[in-house]
Design an enzyme around this catalytic site. Sequence first.
Site, short mmCIF file in Angstrom:
data_model
loop_
_atom_site.label_atom_id
_atom_site.label_comp_id
_atom_site.label_asym_id
_atom_site.label_seq_id
_atom_site.Cartn_x
_atom_site.Cartn_y
_atom_site.Cartn_z
N THR A 178 40.57 53.47 19.31
CA THR A 178 41.90 53.28 18.75
C THR A 178 41.77 53.05 17.25
O THR A 178 40.90 52.32 16.80
CB THR A 178 42.64 52.11 19.40
OG1 THR A 178 42.82 52.42 20.79
CG2 THR A 178 44.01 51.89 18.78
N PHE A 180 43.34 51.64 13.85
CA PHE A 180 44.25 50.58 13.43
C PHE A 180 44.49 50.67 11.93
O PHE A 180 43.61 51.07 11.17
CB PHE A 180 43.63 49.21 13.73
CG PHE A 180 43.58 48.87 15.20
CD1 PHE A 180 44.57 48.11 15.79
CD2 PHE A 180 42.53 49.32 16.00
CE1 PHE A 180 44.53 47.80 17.14
CE2 PHE A 180 42.48 49.01 17.35
CZ PHE A 180 43.48 48.25 17.93
#
Lengths: 287, 287
Positions: A178, A180
């Site tokens: 992921t 960020f």
Amino acid sequence: MTKKKLERVGFQGELGAFSQEAVRQLLGASVEVVPCQRFEDVFVKLAKKNVAAAVIPIENSLAGSVHENYDHLLHFDVRIAGETNVRISHNLIAPPGVPFRKIRRVYSHPVALNQCLDFFAHNPKLEREPFYDTAGSVKMIMEQRPPDAAAIASAVAAEIYGGRILRRSLEDDRRNFTRFFLLRRSGDAKQAPTRHKGRTEWKTSVVFSTRNIPGALFRCLSAFALRDLNLTKIESRPLRGKPWEYLFYVDYLSRVDAPASQNALGHLRELADFLRVLGCYPMERGA
Amino acid sequence: MTKKKLERVGFQGELGAFSQEAVRQLLGASVEVVPCQRFEDVFVKLAKKNVAAAVIPIENSLAGSVHENYDHLLHFDVRIAGETNVRISHNLIAPPGVPFRKIRRVYSHPVALNQCLDFFAHNPKLEREPFYDTAGSVKMIMEQRPPDAAAIASAVAAEIYGGRILRRSLEDDRRNFTRFFLLRRSGDAKQAPTRHKGRTEWKTSVVFSTRNIPGALFRCLSAFALRDLNLTKIESRPLRGKPWEYLFYVDYLSRVDAPASQNALGHLRELADFLRVLGCYPMERGA
């Protein structure tokens, strides 16, 4: 001796969420983390100066973009000040004493549940129960101790709440990362560019909209292509109140103040109905 | 007299889901609807010839694309045979006898809950409870009759399950539409082009990938722009197993067999690493 006041950093989720790992990667361990229940709360806290910075997920290599956060980036007066990629590894976590064979219900965030489909296909007795947060689902089962329930979350969440890991690496695809963003208020003084070892590459993120006419997006992208600026991401989002018209979010490799970038943005301003620079930040290698 | 066998059509959700309204708009009332629990089940049923056709949501004018279905379009051997837009209107539904002031928990699909944020902001006592389906949440509260719970779903779902509508049009934005695709198996004989009143415009949907080099997407889009083909949608999806590389889904206005379209696809084949035509279908006006 005065204790140095720690910078407060907001993120969505409970303690132990993957976002907290992103905070550590971006700012180190010497910050005060401020968990928030919703993404919107994170942006509101940043705008109202309750926190100095915020860390939000923007896209996952399997699940795609976190659309809600793209919308918030547009509606709040914040700038992107950094990025980082966190490797996502999902674990099945239960209260100590609850064996795997007793588990019938598995709580977690819908995105996490959806990334463990092979595990659920091999264990058809397990019901998937959507919950608002991965780490929050561990907290809940540790508080309520249902005899037949487990949660899917990070190893850190298991540690924080005292859960036991029954199965590791449940994710279908190990290449699960992921990305960020680190956010600060637009008005706040820019940090001095961080020193990085070796050559630092920079990314700039912008958002623009165009009329829905033939070739409009193509012409807008020409502003980058004619200057050999490499796009690393393009994302379209529906324009609220204008069904089937789109905003485009683009990331490209360049400092925003480099001549080619300034020329591209000038050109794009001629072509687009609306344009905003969301931030310029050092690119994270790897993932 | 032999009764004509009705065509079986799969969709995700319980009876009363918005997808069922899309089935009616696309195929009329004389079909047998086959509710499925997951989107993947819908594709599997179509591939295995359990159903003759399927109807899936692909994007919402507020929430954006249904990413999972873009992935399934790539992995199953199906073609897009039609599209329709359904106006989404959310209602608060409770079992008869449960008054609004008693409600504390509201069940629905996370996307529906997220489209009623103003309603929840004005009613802070209400907890949002994610559920796998809008109509399914009505079915659940009607079966289990919790004294403090309601569901958010369509008026049709209230009717089917005998729930009472306590509040209508909860959605933040009235311009809330979902676009659905009608799917058939790739191998099945093409239907004769449907007769439409007036001039029919056609849409073609394709998916392609490019290497991540400067200008690659720009060059691919030139295949359309140089032939004045109007893109109505572009969507990027991460390539599984290749973090931060993307597939692009593009819809453009043309029959797939029109000369400009054939030339564009030939040109795109030179430039893209991978290209597939997902379908060609009459465009729905309006929304």
